[in-house]
Design a protein around this motif. Structure first.
Motif, PDB file in Angstrom:
ATOM      1  N   PHE A 261      -6.713   2.406   7.091  1.00  0.00           N
ATOM      2  CA  PHE A 261      -5.494   2.894   6.460  1.00  0.00           C
ATOM      3  C   PHE A 261      -5.286   4.372   6.781  1.00  0.00           C
ATOM      4  O   PHE A 261      -6.251   5.120   6.955  1.00  0.00           O
TER       5      PHE A 261
ATOM      6  N   ASN B 212       0.894  -1.161   0.000  1.00  0.00           N
ATOM      7  CA  ASN B 212       0.000   0.000   0.000  1.00  0.00           C
ATOM      8  C   ASN B 212       0.932   1.211   0.000  1.00  0.00           C
ATOM      9  O   ASN B 212       1.386   1.643   1.058  1.00  0.00           O
TER      10      ASN B 212
ATOM     11  N   GLU C  65      -1.330   0.315   7.415  1.00  0.00           N
ATOM     12  CA  GLU C  65      -2.563  -0.454   7.550  1.00  0.00           C
ATOM     13  C   GLU C  65      -2.613  -1.109   8.926  1.00  0.00           C
ATOM     14  O   GLU C  65      -1.622  -1.670   9.386  1.00  0.00           O
TER      15      GLU C  65
END
Length: 230
Positions: A181, A114, A119
């Motif tokens: 997130f 990501n 996360e």
């Protein structure tokens, strides 16, 4: 001496604040900026036009459906139902997003990154084997692997940008997890897809040398990624 200590403390605080400020999306300078696909709008924030505040309603900050399981009938046995700024306009400028993960028995969220957000994941059903790999930048941290078996109620965090994964290791049972997130649009880049399913494809010579294998093996692996898995 006291002045020197005070100066050192200020520098330390500044370093901490600076590191925090670069850990997620920029902080907003207004209460909200509900994203709208209207090029006639006058304000552009974080790549999205802002809806006229006078037209904003409670529904702009509301979403439903995360109680419904995703379709795991695919090669990976995995489905993600994401709530980022593209599907949830009220998230614009807030620096957060959310997702539901569904895993079939032995389903896998493959090694991925990501690139724009850390996360934090919580398991609510089933049992997951999770982990991430460090970069090579820190001392004694050369691609170090951190792994853990998670059960319902367990929480694990994946630092921004690092390769990580989750595998359902429950015996013939599905698994469900939710994740938050630190970005309104953290991104999702599967490592294998990026290397073997890029458009246009990466030169065989490069991949063969990088993985120290024959080009025929590269061609075979590439053929396995001629399908769309998000």
């Amino acid at each position: 001496m006291m002045a020197l200590k005070s100066f050192a403390l200020i520098i330390a605080i500044f370093a901490v604040v600076t590191s925090i400020s670069h850990a997620s999306d920029p902080s907003p300078l207004q209460d909200f900026c509900v994203a709208i696909n209207d090029t006639m709008a006058h304000v552009l924030v974080n790549g999205k036009f802002c809806k006229n505040p006078e037209h904003v309603a409670a529904d702009d900050f509301f979403s439903s459906g995360l109680n419904m399981p995703g379709n795991t009938s695919n090669q990976l046995g995995f489905a993600v139902t994401g709530l980022n700024v593209n599907s949830f306009p009220g998230l614009n400028t807030l620096g957060i997003s959310f997702a539901r993960f569904d895993y079939a028995p032995y389903g896998l969220d493959p090694p991925h990154t990501n690139p724009r957000g850390s996360e934090i994941l919580v398991v609510v059903e089933g049992m997951l084997y999770v982990g991430f790999v460090t970069s090579t930048s820190g001392p004694n941290m050369r691609n170090r692997l951190f792994t853990k078996i998670l059960h319902p109620g367990d929480v694990f965090v994946f630092p921004v940008g690092l390769i990580h994964f989750q595998l359902n290791v429950g015996k013939e049972a599905k698994a469900v997890a939710f994740a938050a997130f630190s970005s309104q649009n953290p991104g999702y880049n599967i490592v294998a897809n990026a290397l073997f399913g890029s458009h246009p494809p990466i030169n065989d010579d490069i991949l063969a040398k990088a993985f120290q294998v024959d080009e025929k093996i590269v061609d075979y692996i590439r053929s396995q990624f001629e399908w769309d898995n998000n």
